[in-house]
Write a protein that holds these residues in place. Sequence first.
Motif, mmCIF file in Angstrom:
data_model
loop_
_atom_site.group_PDB
_atom_site.id
_atom_site.type_symbol
_atom_site.label_atom_id
_atom_site.label_comp_id
_atom_site.label_asym_id
_atom_site.label_seq_id
_atom_site.Cartn_x
_atom_site.Cartn_y
_atom_site.Cartn_z
ATOM 1 N N VAL A 106 0.821 -1.210 0.000
ATOM 2 C CA VAL A 106 0.000 0.000 0.000
ATOM 3 C C VAL A 106 0.858 1.265 0.000
ATOM 4 N N ALA A 107 2.180 1.118 0.080
ATOM 5 C CA ALA A 107 3.083 2.269 0.028
ATOM 6 C C ALA A 107 4.487 1.763 -0.260
ATOM 7 N N ALA A 108 5.358 2.678 -0.699
ATOM 8 C CA ALA A 108 6.713 2.265 -1.069
ATOM 9 C C ALA A 108 7.716 3.382 -0.824
ATOM 10 N N ALA A 109 8.939 2.970 -0.532
ATOM 11 C CA ALA A 109 10.076 3.891 -0.470
ATOM 12 C C ALA A 109 11.103 3.423 -1.495
ATOM 13 N N ILE A 110 11.529 4.339 -2.353
ATOM 14 C CA ILE A 110 12.576 4.034 -3.328
ATOM 15 C C ILE A 110 13.873 4.657 -2.817
ATOM 16 N N PRO A 143 1.245 5.429 -2.694
ATOM 17 C CA PRO A 143 2.097 6.511 -2.160
ATOM 18 C C PRO A 143 3.572 6.109 -2.193
ATOM 19 N N VAL A 144 4.428 7.051 -2.591
ATOM 20 C CA VAL A 144 5.855 6.774 -2.724
ATOM 21 C C VAL A 144 6.660 7.926 -2.140
ATOM 22 N N VAL A 145 7.726 7.580 -1.411
ATOM 23 C CA VAL A 145 8.735 8.573 -1.029
ATOM 24 C C VAL A 145 10.070 8.115 -1.598
ATOM 25 N N TRP A 174 10.625 13.611 -0.580
ATOM 26 C CA TRP A 174 11.932 12.967 -0.607
ATOM 27 C C TRP A 174 12.709 13.402 0.636
ATOM 28 N N PHE A 175 13.623 12.536 1.073
ATOM 29 C CA PHE A 175 14.370 12.773 2.301
ATOM 30 C C PHE A 175 15.832 12.381 2.111
ATOM 31 N N ILE A 176 16.732 13.168 2.669
ATOM 32 C CA ILE A 176 18.112 12.723 2.845
ATOM 33 C C ILE A 176 18.126 11.866 4.103
ATOM 34 N N ILE A 185 14.598 8.799 8.918
ATOM 35 C CA ILE A 185 13.940 7.525 8.609
ATOM 36 C C ILE A 185 12.550 7.466 9.235
ATOM 37 N N ASP A 186 12.450 7.842 10.503
ATOM 38 C CA ASP A 186 11.135 7.896 11.150
ATOM 39 C C ASP A 186 10.208 8.842 10.398
ATOM 40 N N GLU A 187 10.735 10.006 10.009
ATOM 41 C CA GLU A 187 9.916 11.001 9.325
ATOM 42 C C GLU A 187 9.372 10.462 8.008
ATOM 43 N N ALA A 188 10.210 9.748 7.263
ATOM 44 C CA ALA A 188 9.776 9.191 5.974
ATOM 45 C C ALA A 188 8.690 8.138 6.168
ATOM 46 N N MET A 189 8.863 7.269 7.171
ATOM 47 C CA MET A 189 7.880 6.215 7.404
ATOM 48 C C MET A 189 6.564 6.774 7.933
ATOM 49 N N ILE A 190 6.635 7.816 8.745
ATOM 50 C CA ILE A 190 5.411 8.467 9.219
ATOM 51 C C ILE A 190 4.658 9.091 8.052
ATOM 52 N N ARG A 191 5.411 9.676 7.117
ATOM 53 C CA ARG A 191 4.780 10.276 5.915
ATOM 54 C C ARG A 191 4.037 9.208 5.129
ATOM 55 N N LEU A 192 4.660 8.059 4.943
ATOM 56 C CA LEU A 192 4.008 6.969 4.217
ATOM 57 C C LEU A 192 2.807 6.424 4.986
ATOM 58 N N THR A 193 2.961 6.297 6.301
ATOM 59 C CA THR A 193 1.868 5.757 7.111
ATOM 60 C C THR A 193 0.666 6.680 7.086
ATOM 61 N N ASN A 194 0.896 7.973 7.169
ATOM 62 C CA ASN A 194 -0.205 8.938 7.057
ATOM 63 C C ASN A 194 -0.963 8.762 5.753
ATOM 64 N N ALA A 195 -0.218 8.613 4.661
ATOM 65 C CA ALA A 195 -0.844 8.447 3.350
ATOM 66 C C ALA A 195 -1.619 7.137 3.280
ATOM 67 N N ALA A 196 -1.058 6.065 3.829
ATOM 68 C CA ALA A 196 -1.729 4.766 3.812
ATOM 69 C C ALA A 196 -3.020 4.807 4.620
ATOM 70 N N ILE A 197 -2.985 5.470 5.770
ATOM 71 C CA ILE A 197 -4.189 5.594 6.598
ATOM 72 C C ILE A 197 -5.246 6.421 5.879
ATOM 73 N N GLN A 198 -4.826 7.502 5.240
ATOM 74 C CA GLN A 198 -5.767 8.343 4.506
ATOM 75 C C GLN A 198 -6.409 7.575 3.360
ATOM 76 N N ASN A 199 -5.608 6.811 2.631
ATOM 77 C CA ASN A 199 -6.166 5.992 1.548
ATOM 78 C C ASN A 199 -7.128 4.949 2.099
ATOM 79 N N HIS A 200 -6.758 4.333 3.221
ATOM 80 C CA HIS A 200 -7.633 3.339 3.854
ATOM 81 C C HIS A 200 -8.963 3.987 4.225
ATOM 82 N N HIS A 201 -8.901 5.181 4.785
ATOM 83 C CA HIS A 201 -10.117 5.896 5.178
ATOM 84 C C HIS A 201 -10.966 6.227 3.952
#
Length: 229
Positions: A106-110, A143-145, A174-176, A185-201
């Motif tokens: 439901v989400a990805a990081a490249i 969602p992708v970061v 995108w994140f360094i 790393i936490d910030e990137a995963m929180i961004r993806l999780t927010n998007a996944a929750i929003q899509n789920h909703h």
Amino acid sequence: MTSLSNGITREKILSINDSLRINNLHKRELNFKFVIIGDFGVGKTSIIGRYTEGQFSTSYKITIGADFALKTLEWDEDTRVNLHLWDIAGHERFGSLTGVFYRHAVAAAIVFDLTRPETYSSVEKWLIDLRRKVHLPGGLPIPVVILANKGDVTVTTLPSQIEDFCKANNILSWFITSAKNNLNIDEAMIRLTNAAIQNHHNLQFPLITDDIISLTDASENNEKMKKCC
């Protein structure tokens, strides 16, 4: 009644623990699969290890096919999120299997490696492969970061066009990052999780605009009928 050194009684602690346990039993649990993709050696395994275990190692073995780890987030007082982070091998010989590994994501990081600028050239390839093989319900884009990893070593190789690339390709952000220094790393995963929750909703409670329009039209028709009669 036994009182501990800080003044809190043993009975009070047990009561608090029981309340937490009961509240946890009634929490809504969401299970999300995230895929972490990119060329071999860019640090995908290190990023996942840092995020899920809080550790960094320089002796990770090459990922064969795919591996995964679990991270549980107490998102709020009502919601627990279980993130299944899939570490997808970056070697070309596993390319034909990515469709299998991507399934239900439901989400990805490249990830690309700032110490190997050529790995940035593969980001678009990974993005095309991902979006060709993953389709979320309702036609929503996955969602992708993008993670520019090993930022603890250098940032001088950061591509100047990365911002434009993200805008042109509907990338969330995108994140360094640095698995070694636990950077972003936490910030990137929180961004993806927010998007996944929003899509789920959105998938659970879609906007029914057609019904709203129909109700409006019906109201107008009723008024016309009243005037005609």
